[in-house]
Design an enzyme around this catalytic site. Structure first.
Site, PDB file in Angstrom:
ATOM      1  N   CYS A 263      37.585  19.596  15.797  1.00  0.00           N
ATOM      2  CA  CYS A 263      37.764  20.863  14.789  1.00  0.00           C
ATOM      3  C   CYS A 263      37.835  22.342  15.562  1.00  0.00           C
ATOM      4  O   CYS A 263      37.694  21.990  16.723  1.00  0.00           O
ATOM      5  CB  CYS A 263      36.391  20.994  14.190  1.00  0.00           C
ATOM      6  SG  CYS A 263      36.414  22.151  12.484  1.00  0.00           S
TER       7      CYS A 263
ATOM      8  N   LYS B  32      29.563  13.166   4.742  1.00  0.00           N
ATOM      9  CA  LYS B  32      28.751  14.235   5.211  1.00  0.00           C
ATOM     10  C   LYS B  32      28.611  15.330   4.119  1.00  0.00           C
ATOM     11  O   LYS B  32      29.369  15.780   3.397  1.00  0.00           O
ATOM     12  CB  LYS B  32      29.523  14.726   6.314  1.00  0.00           C
ATOM     13  CG  LYS B  32      28.872  15.995   7.041  1.00  0.00           C
ATOM     14  CD  LYS B  32      29.725  16.335   8.171  1.00  0.00           C
ATOM     15  CE  LYS B  32      28.985  17.748   8.876  1.00  0.00           C
ATOM     16  NZ  LYS B  32      29.737  18.238   9.714  1.00  0.00           N
TER      17      LYS B  32
ATOM     18  N   TYR C 201      20.712  13.436  14.414  1.00  0.00           N
ATOM     19  CA  TYR C 201      19.867  14.157  15.662  1.00  0.00           C
ATOM     20  C   TYR C 201      18.479  13.467  15.681  1.00  0.00           C
ATOM     21  O   TYR C 201      17.796  13.645  16.807  1.00  0.00           O
ATOM     22  CB  TYR C 201      19.637  15.663  15.118  1.00  0.00           C
ATOM     23  CG  TYR C 201      20.948  16.266  14.672  1.00  0.00           C
ATOM     24  CD1 TYR C 201      21.610  16.751  15.869  1.00  0.00           C
ATOM     25  CD2 TYR C 201      21.248  16.425  13.698  1.00  0.00           C
ATOM     26  CE1 TYR C 201      22.987  17.403  15.603  1.00  0.00           C
ATOM     27  CE2 TYR C 201      22.794  17.179  13.184  1.00  0.00           C
ATOM     28  CZ  TYR C 201      23.329  17.689  14.256  1.00  0.00           C
ATOM     29  OH  TYR C 201      24.491  18.193  13.731  1.00  0.00           O
TER      30      TYR C 201
ATOM     31  N   GLU D 295      39.798  11.313  -1.191  1.00  0.00           N
ATOM     32  CA  GLU D 295      39.949  11.603   0.179  1.00  0.00           C
ATOM     33  C   GLU D 295      39.825  10.275   1.315  1.00  0.00           C
ATOM     34  O   GLU D 295      40.599  10.499   2.017  1.00  0.00           O
ATOM     35  CB  GLU D 295      38.621  12.628   0.294  1.00  0.00           C
ATOM     36  CG  GLU D 295      38.694  14.049   0.048  1.00  0.00           C
ATOM     37  CD  GLU D 295      39.764  14.931   0.834  1.00  0.00           C
ATOM     38  OE1 GLU D 295      40.492  14.199   1.694  1.00  0.00           O
ATOM     39  OE2 GLU D 295      40.144  16.057   0.419  1.00  0.00           O
TER      40      GLU D 295
ATOM     41  N   ARG E 257      33.737  28.021   3.540  1.00  0.00           N
ATOM     42  CA  ARG E 257      34.514  26.966   3.611  1.00  0.00           C
ATOM     43  C   ARG E 257      34.912  26.084   2.474  1.00  0.00           C
ATOM     44  O   ARG E 257      35.486  25.066   2.454  1.00  0.00           O
ATOM     45  CB  ARG E 257      33.975  25.928   4.857  1.00  0.00           C
ATOM     46  CG  ARG E 257      33.489  26.442   6.110  1.00  0.00           C
ATOM     47  CD  ARG E 257      33.328  25.384   7.039  1.00  0.00           C
ATOM     48  NE  ARG E 257      32.787  25.568   8.192  1.00  0.00           N
ATOM     49  CZ  ARG E 257      32.816  26.599   9.176  1.00  0.00           C
ATOM     50  NH1 ARG E 257      33.951  27.314   9.195  1.00  0.00           N
ATOM     51  NH2 ARG E 257      32.170  26.664  10.200  1.00  0.00           N
TER      52      ARG E 257
ATOM     53  N   CYS F 132      37.907  26.829  10.418  1.00  0.00           N
ATOM     54  CA  CYS F 132      38.343  25.188  10.754  1.00  0.00           C
ATOM     55  C   CYS F 132      39.807  25.415  11.061  1.00  0.00           C
ATOM     56  O   CYS F 132      40.396  24.398  11.358  1.00  0.00           O
ATOM     57  CB  CYS F 132      37.962  24.356  10.103  1.00  0.00           C
ATOM     58  SG  CYS F 132      36.071  24.166   9.998  1.00  0.00           S
TER      59      CYS F 132
ATOM     60  N   SER G   2      22.302  18.669  10.187  1.00  0.00           N
ATOM     61  CA  SER G   2      21.317  19.460  10.811  1.00  0.00           C
ATOM     62  C   SER G   2      20.107  19.997   9.701  1.00  0.00           C
ATOM     63  O   SER G   2      19.020  19.967  10.120  1.00  0.00           O
ATOM     64  CB  SER G   2      22.015  20.648  11.357  1.00  0.00           C
ATOM     65  OG  SER G   2      22.890  21.343  10.425  1.00  0.00           O
TER      66      SER G   2
ATOM     67  N   LYS H 171      33.787  15.569   3.161  1.00  0.00           N
ATOM     68  CA  LYS H 171      32.956  16.392   3.826  1.00  0.00           C
ATOM     69  C   LYS H 171      32.630  17.410   2.660  1.00  0.00           C
ATOM     70  O   LYS H 171      33.736  18.150   2.634  1.00  0.00           O
ATOM     71  CB  LYS H 171      33.559  16.979   5.341  1.00  0.00           C
ATOM     72  CG  LYS H 171      32.865  18.004   5.938  1.00  0.00           C
ATOM     73  CD  LYS H 171      33.236  18.343   7.158  1.00  0.00           C
ATOM     74  CE  LYS H 171      32.439  19.556   7.683  1.00  0.00           C
ATOM     75  NZ  LYS H 171      32.947  19.944   8.981  1.00  0.00           N
TER      76      LYS H 171
HETATM   77  C1  PBG Z   1      32.474  21.392  12.204  1.00  0.00           C
HETATM   78  C2  PBG Z   1      31.357  20.586  11.929  1.00  0.00           C
HETATM   79  C3  PBG Z   1      30.409  21.142  11.238  1.00  0.00           C
HETATM   80  C4  PBG Z   1      29.312  20.190  11.245  1.00  0.00           C
HETATM   81  C5  PBG Z   1      29.852  19.197  11.947  1.00  0.00           C
HETATM   82  N1  PBG Z   1      31.160  19.313  12.285  1.00  0.00           N
HETATM   83  C6  PBG Z   1      29.907  22.616  10.516  1.00  0.00           C
HETATM   84  C7  PBG Z   1      30.590  22.906   9.428  1.00  0.00           C
HETATM   85  O1  PBG Z   1      31.594  22.469   8.833  1.00  0.00           O
HETATM   86  O2  PBG Z   1      30.435  24.146   9.251  1.00  0.00           O
HETATM   87  C8  PBG Z   1      28.009  20.077  10.584  1.00  0.00           C
HETATM   88  C9  PBG Z   1      26.960  19.307  11.408  1.00  0.00           C
HETATM   89  C10 PBG Z   1      25.613  19.479  11.019  1.00  0.00           C
HETATM   90  O3  PBG Z   1      25.386  20.395  10.253  1.00  0.00           O
HETATM   91  O4  PBG Z   1      24.833  18.814  11.612  1.00  0.00           O
HETATM   92  N2  PBG Z   1      33.598  21.495  11.427  1.00  0.00           N
END
Ligand code: PBG
Length: 322
Positions: free
Chosen positions: A120, A248, A313, A233, A217, A130, A274, A195
């Protein structure tokens, strides 16, 4: 036929019987451990919103990769925090960028560990988006070339798999083509297919220093309201050559994991992101929940929903509970 003939509690009567009819078992092989690599040496910087996670310089990342591997975790996924950002994201495809260096170092010291790279541009762009930005818009097609270059540089550094997370249309085709043209036809693509534009990413953006400087985004990541679109997708990505498709975030999106698992015959990955991790950590710190039990319940549920692979994590803590 029902009660009193049927008594489901018979199969819950004790630990042994319960273990015999258990449908879902977590294994170390289920996990992919995300790591944040940065420039410098001897750096192990705490990420305040993600207790237990760090920004690591390459030498320190090697230590954590070694530790994860010893615990039986088969793979890590690397995110880079470069020393310099600009509006072309050049550090993303610099052969001596942080991720490229980390891949080489980890493959050198822990060859048995699979090293996956996140592909990315947001961590490398001064504006944090991105893709390439023009007049406030995130351009699709011109971005593909940069993503392809980035993926190729990761493969050249020795990555075992690449994982595009940008959500540009056509990026799997672009990456597959460049990898194949350069002799990397055996490197799989794990695509972040479904995503969503999620508020659960905010701790990551602190960790990866990738918060967009304007807007959000939503013009490229999916609307959380949409379910059928996730199938579309994933179908497109598989047609373009994705070997593994990802959903995700994970916890609020188990319906999507389940749909994709039922619809396609490729492995499905779920990214326990996260914000999902931070909520568990925060509630545990307040003494409101039992961290280990909640963690294991979440991870088991993701697998039950259909995840073949879980990016989390919690990976290091979780394998210690198995
Ligand atoms: C990059 C990316 C992101 C995450 C993984 N790859 C952030 C985003 O899209 O802003 C998020 C991972 C997470 O929150 O643990 N594009």
């Amino acid at each position: 036929m029902s009660f009193p003939i049927h008594r489901p509690r018979r199969l819950r009567i004790n630990t042994v019987i319960r273990s015999m009819v258990r449908e879902t078992h977590l294994m170390p092989e289920d996990f992919i451990y995300p790591m944040f690599v940065t420039f410098g040496k001897g750096v192990r910087k705490k990420i305040s919103t993600m207790p237990g996670c760090f920004q690591l310089s390459v030498d320190e990342a090697v230590k954590d990769a070694q530790y994860a591997y010893k615990l039986g975790i088969p793979a890590v996924i690397l995110f880079g925090i470069p020393a310099h950002k600009n509006n072309k994201g050049t550090e993303a495809y610099n052969p001596n960028g942080v991720v490229q260096k980390a891949v080489r170092a980890i493959k050198d010291r822990v060859p048995g560990l699979a090293v996956i790279t996140d592909v990315c541009l947001c961590e490398y762009m001064s504006h944090g988006h991105c893709g390439i930005v023009k007049n406030g818009e995130i351009l699709n097609d011109p971005t593909l070339e940069l993503l392809a270059k980035e993926a190729l540089s990761h493969a050249k550094a020795g990555a075992d798999m690449v994982a595009p997370s940008d959500m540009m249309d056509g990026r799997v085709t672009a990456i597959r083509s460049i990898l194949d043209a350069n002799g990397f036809d055996d490197i799989p693509i794990m695509s972040y297919s479904a995503k969503y534009a999620s508020a659960f990413y905010s701790p990551f953006r602190e960790a990866a220093e990738s918060t967009p400087s304007f807007g959000d985004r939503r013009s490229y990541q999916m609307d959380p309201s949409n379910r059928r679109e996730a199938i579309k997708e994933a179908a497109l990505d598989i047609e373009e050559g994705a070997d593994i498709v990802m959903v995700k975030p994970a916890m609020c999106y188990m319906d999507i994991i389940s749909d994709i698992k039922d619809t396609f015959d490729v492995p499905v990955a779920a990214y326990n992101v996260s914000g999902e991790y931070s909520m568990v950590k925060a509630a545990a710190k307040l003494g409101w929940i039992d961290e280990k039990k909640v963690m294991m319940e979440i991870l088991t549920s993701l697998k039950r929903a259909g995840a073949d692979l879980i990016l989390t994590y919690h990976a290091v803590d979780a394998v210690k509970e198995l």
